[in-house]
Each structure stands twice: as structure tokens, then as C-alpha cells.
Scaffold this motif. Structure first.
Motif, PDB file in Angstrom:
ATOM      1  N   ALA A  92      44.214  70.647  13.165  1.00  0.00           N
ATOM      2  CA  ALA A  92      43.497  71.402  14.190  1.00  0.00           C
ATOM      3  C   ALA A  92      43.030  72.736  13.615  1.00  0.00           C
ATOM      4  O   ALA A  92      43.405  73.121  12.509  1.00  0.00           O
ATOM      5  CB  ALA A  92      44.398  71.627  15.401  1.00  0.00           C
ATOM      6  N   GLY A  93      42.200  73.438  14.388  1.00  0.00           N
ATOM      7  CA  GLY A  93      41.685  74.726  13.932  1.00  0.00           C
ATOM      8  C   GLY A  93      40.507  74.550  13.009  1.00  0.00           C
ATOM      9  O   GLY A  93      39.642  73.702  13.213  1.00  0.00           O
ATOM     10  N   ASP A  94      40.445  75.341  11.941  1.00  0.00           N
ATOM     11  CA  ASP A  94      39.388  75.232  10.935  1.00  0.00           C
ATOM     12  C   ASP A  94      39.785  74.186   9.907  1.00  0.00           C
ATOM     13  O   ASP A  94      40.865  74.272   9.312  1.00  0.00           O
ATOM     14  CB  ASP A  94      39.173  76.581  10.236  1.00  0.00           C
ATOM     15  CG  ASP A  94      38.268  77.497  11.041  1.00  0.00           C
ATOM     16  OD1 ASP A  94      38.145  77.255  12.261  1.00  0.00           O
ATOM     17  OD2 ASP A  94      37.704  78.440  10.471  1.00  0.00           O
ATOM     18  N   SER A  95      38.907  73.201   9.678  1.00  0.00           N
ATOM     19  CA  SER A  95      39.210  72.128   8.727  1.00  0.00           C
ATOM     20  C   SER A  95      38.142  72.056   7.656  1.00  0.00           C
ATOM     21  O   SER A  95      36.946  72.154   7.945  1.00  0.00           O
ATOM     22  CB  SER A  95      39.300  70.786   9.453  1.00  0.00           C
ATOM     23  OG  SER A  95      40.330  70.801  10.425  1.00  0.00           O
ATOM     24  N   ASN A  96      38.583  71.877   6.413  1.00  0.00           N
ATOM     25  CA  ASN A  96      37.682  71.664   5.282  1.00  0.00           C
ATOM     26  C   ASN A  96      37.875  70.247   4.771  1.00  0.00           C
ATOM     27  O   ASN A  96      38.986  69.855   4.400  1.00  0.00           O
ATOM     28  CB  ASN A  96      37.983  72.673   4.164  1.00  0.00           C
ATOM     29  CG  ASN A  96      37.656  74.101   4.574  1.00  0.00           C
ATOM     30  OD1 ASN A  96      36.496  74.431   4.792  1.00  0.00           O
ATOM     31  ND2 ASN A  96      38.675  74.937   4.691  1.00  0.00           N
ATOM     32  N   VAL A  97      36.788  69.479   4.794  1.00  0.00           N
ATOM     33  CA  VAL A  97      36.830  68.067   4.410  1.00  0.00           C
ATOM     34  C   VAL A  97      35.914  67.842   3.214  1.00  0.00           C
ATOM     35  O   VAL A  97      34.760  68.269   3.230  1.00  0.00           O
ATOM     36  CB  VAL A  97      36.398  67.167   5.587  1.00  0.00           C
ATOM     37  CG1 VAL A  97      36.311  65.712   5.145  1.00  0.00           C
ATOM     38  CG2 VAL A  97      37.361  67.313   6.760  1.00  0.00           C
TER      39      VAL A  97
END
Length: 453
Positions: free
Chosen positions: A33-38
Motif C-alpha cells: 500500500a501507499g507509494d509503490s514502485n514496480v
């Protein structure tokens, strides 16, 4: 029985993935959750991007980083994302879905779709040509590509825009006939079996795809795609314009050197139905009668893509009225087409898609910015060889590694697919990841988590 020559069916360029769309943030022990870097390595199309966006909560942000080994694939990803981000007052959901799927999976398209494609390519050309320091759109960010890669993108877009030359034109090379290019691949793949190709198509469908759980792919639609590359025929119309986004160059060795040929070099066996057409949350679309699926993979694809577009347009920052969509559908019927500059596309808040240079994966650990940076790393089946020990350096402590397996690569036998899965496990262990053993068994993707210290 094998309906063709093993190495040729999947092709040498990945126009679409060999697995269904996944919400990558929900794949693993705990949903991030929150800010995700993929990070996506070789995904081939934007299916995972759209699916992951659809699962976001309003307060969550998603930053996707994409690495592809070909600018021809990057150009297609940019085009498909551009179409997905078209505002409702320029193109309603119904038309957007039709145009998106035509461009995505058809070797030949309607004249209306070709015009949409050319207008989009002209705007993408302007976007790529802008200053590298700033991106015209957060979800179409090419600022980190090398100059030569950006030049290559511009060249590709110009090829899409270029009008078909007249018979008197001497400046333009004759355009590639997609029907001829497709038939060449089918002949090359089937060899002596070409004269009984319909039996070969039926074998691959019934004994392979249906056995793998893809019963929703109907015989008539699959055979039509195998024969002429037409997967999505949603309107009565003439599908005879070559889809330039599916044409690419391939280098062959000949006596005395190498020669490049432009043609269709992608998948001719597994089908574009895999990305959006074989899974759905709507159980009504998977109902059967007398052992046969009532709905088709095309209908499932349409429903899934429409749902993804609805989720995208309802994201904060993308709100438009239903009245504007109605007007857009009316305008489409009247064939009133307008070019939409990239900065006028929908701007979903908290969403960014950044394209990285093709050779950047082994270089990311050298940059402090990417140290333990990515919450999810996705690697396609065609890029498994890039899994290595340095991958752990760019993975967050609670990262999830998702690797596409070879289930839907029909050229491989069951034994070869199992061997591929074992190779994936070994490569992941080398990269200091271990299998997520609490997850339910999935022979489409392998899921790994960082090894315990």
C-alpha cells in the motif's frame, strides 16, 4: 504430434504477453500500500499496468518503470497507453475498447482505426521530440531513454504516419503487405503441414490451449486469427489495412553478410487472447452449456478492457461527465476525428510510467536512486536470462519477484515447460530470492520473496 516447427511459433519479438493481466501489487504475501514502485522487464504490453491501476485505492500511488529490448515494442506500449488515456469527450469507452483491441491484436485493421492510429502517432512523435528533461505526460515518460532510442521511436512513429505511397511515388519504399507477411510466417512454421493447416490449428486449440484451461477461446475465432491474424472483429467493416505496429525488422544471415527483412515476426500460435480474454471476475462470462463456453474470448476481452478503462477514468484527476462520453460516441459515429495532444490526455493522479533504456537492468544497481527501490519486479519468460545476483540490490526488503512461466508457449512440451520452471527457480535462488510457499499454486507465474538473512 507437433503442429509445426518448434522455434518459430512464438516469434522473435513479443507483441503481447504469454500470460493474463495481473494486479502486481496484490501478487505476494501482503498487498503493498501507499507509494509503490514496480519494475516491468519485457512485459510486451501494458496489461499489467492497466490491471494494477484498476486495483489502486484513491490514496495509493503507482510508479511503473518499463524495460523492453526493442524500441518497436516500446512504441507500441506508448501507443496503447495513449489510447487508454484518451479523454471521454474525444473517444468514448466503447470506441476506445474497439480501437485498442484492434491495434493490440489484429494484423489488419479498419480504415477508421488506421486514422486514429496515425493521429496518435503524430502526437507521440511531438511528445518524444520534446526536451529530455521534462515529460509531456507522467504516464508516457520517455525522458530517460538514450537519444538514439528516442530517435528510433521518432522513426517508428513516422513510419506509422507515412501515407501509403501512390504507384507513381519513387520516394517511399513499397509498404509491406501484412497478409503476405502473415502467410509467410504460417508457411514457414507449418512447413509440409501447410496444406492441412486447419487440422493443425484445431490440434493446437483443442489439445493445447483448451487442455490448459482456455476453453473460452472458440474454434472459429482462433482459426481466423491463425489464418490471417484477425483476433478481434467487433464491428461489421472491412479489415484490410495493415496494422503497422505489428511490423518489425529481423536480421537474417545470408551468404556474404546479413540482410534485414521487414515483416511480421511475432506470435502466430498462442494468440493475443491470453492478455485479456481467458480470465474474468464476471462468472457469467465463463458459463458453459453442454460443455461449451457460451461467451467467447473476444467478448471476455471486450468486457475486461472496458472495465479497466472505466477504472482508469474514475481515478482522481480523470473525471468527466457521462454527457461528454455520449457526445464522444456521437462524434465517433459521424467520423469526426480530432488529434489529442499528449498533455491533453487524462492525467490520473499518482500514476506514472517511465521507460528505461533497453540495456539498463544490469546498470540499475550502480545508481543510488534505485538501491532497494522496487516493491515488485516482474520478469517475462523471454527475459529470464536477465535474472542475476544484482537484482536483490534494487529490490526493496519486502519486495516480490514475479516471473512469467512458459505454460502458454505452445511450442514447448510439458517436460520443457517444467524444465523452464525449474530454471526460473534456480535463477531466482542465484538472485537471493526464494519461492513464496504460502501462495496458492500457479503454473502461469512463479512468485518469489527475498531470502531471509
Amino acid at each position: 504430434m507437433s503442429a509445426g516447427r518448434a522455434p518459430e511459433g512464438a516469434g522473435c519479438i513479443t507483441w503481447w504477453g504469454f500470460s493474463p493481466a495481473r494486479d502486481l501489487l496484490s501478487t505476494g504475501p501482503v498487498r503493498h500500500a501507499g507509494d509503490s514502485n514496480v519494475l516491468l522487464v519485457g512485459s510486451g504490453d501494458p496489461r499489467h499496468i492497466l490491471k494494477t491501476i484498476s486495483g489502486l485505492q484513491d490514496h495509493e500511488n503507482l510508479h511503473v518503470w518499463v524495460i523492453e529490448d526493442s524500441m518497436e515494442v516500446v512504441s507500441r506500449q506508448l501507443l496503447l497507453l495513449y489510447l487508454a488515456l484518451m479523454p471521454k469527450d474525444s473517444m468514448g469507452h466503447n470506441e476506445k475498447t474497439e480501437v485498442f483491441l484492434e491495434v493490440f491484436g489484429n494484423a489488419e485493421i479498419r480504415g477508421h482505426t488506421e486514422e486514429r492510429l496515425r493521429r496518435a502517432a503524430s502526437q507521440l512523435t511531438l511528445s518524444v521530440a520534446e526536451s529530455p528533461e521534462t515529460a509531456a505526460h507522467r504516464a508516457l515518460n520517455t525522458a530517460l531513454l538514450k537519444f538514439k532510442e528516442r530517435d528510433e521511436l521518432t522513426r517508428i512513429f513516422q513510419m506509422w504516419i507515412q501515407p501509403r505511397p501512390s504507384s507513381s511515388s519513387s520516394e517511399c519504399a513499397a509498404p509491406v503487405s501484412m497478409s503476405n507477411a502473415w502467410d509467410y510466417r504460417v508457411r514457414q512454421h507449418l512447413g509440409a503441414r501447410y496444406d492441412s493447416k486447419k487440422n493443425c490449428f484445431d490440434w493446437d486449440l483443442c489439445m493445447k490451449l483448451h487442455e490448459k484451461g482456455c476453453g473460452v477461446i472458440h474454434k472459429q475465432q482462433y482459426a481466423q486469427w491463425r489464418e490471417r491474424g484477425l483476433a478481434f472483429e467487433m464491428r461489421e467493416g472491412v479489415y484490410q489495412m495493415s496494422n503497422p505496429t505489428l511490423l518489425s525488422s529481423r536480421v537474417f544471415r545470408q551468404k556474404g553478410g546479413k540482410v534485414s527483412y521487414r515483416g511480421y515476426w511475432g506470435d502466430i500460435v498462442s494468440s493475443p487472447y491470453l492478455s485479456f480474454g481467458i480470465e474474468t471476475d464476471d462468472e457469467n462470462l465463463l458459463r458453459t452449456q453442454n460443455g461449451q463456453h457460451i461467451s467467447t474470448a473476444q467478448e471476455v476481452s471486450v468486457a475486461n478492457v472496458q472495465e479497466l478503462f472505466q477504472s482508469l477514468s474514475s481515478r482522481r484527476g480523470c473525471s468527466t461527465t457521462s454527457q461528454s462520453e455520449a457526445k464522444a460516441e456521437e462524434a465517433s459515429d459521424e467520423d469526426v476525428l480530432k488529434s489529442v495532444p499528449v498533455h491533453d490526455l487524462m492525467q490520473p493522479e499518482g500514476i506514472s510510467v517511465t521507460f528505461l533504456p533497453s540495456d539498463s537492468l544490469p546498470k540499475l544497481p550502480e545508481k543510488l536512486k534505485y538501491s532497494h527501490f522496487f516493491n515488485t519486479i516482474y520478469v517475462s519468460a523471454s527475459c529470464v536470462h536477465q535474472l542475476g545476483p544484482t537484482l536483490r540490490q534494487i529490490a526493496a526488503p519486502d519486495a516480490v519477484l514475479v516471473v512469467e512461466l512458459a505454460k502458454y508457449i505452445l511450442d514447448l512440451t510439458k517436460e520443457q515447460a517444467a524444465g523452464f520452471a525449474q530454471k526460473v527457480g534456480s535463477k531466482a535462488l542465484e538472485a537471493k530470492f526464494e519461492p513464496w510457499r504460502d501462495g496458492k499454486s500457479d503454473d502461469v507465474h512463479a512468485v518469489f520473496i527475498p531470502q531471509g538473512e
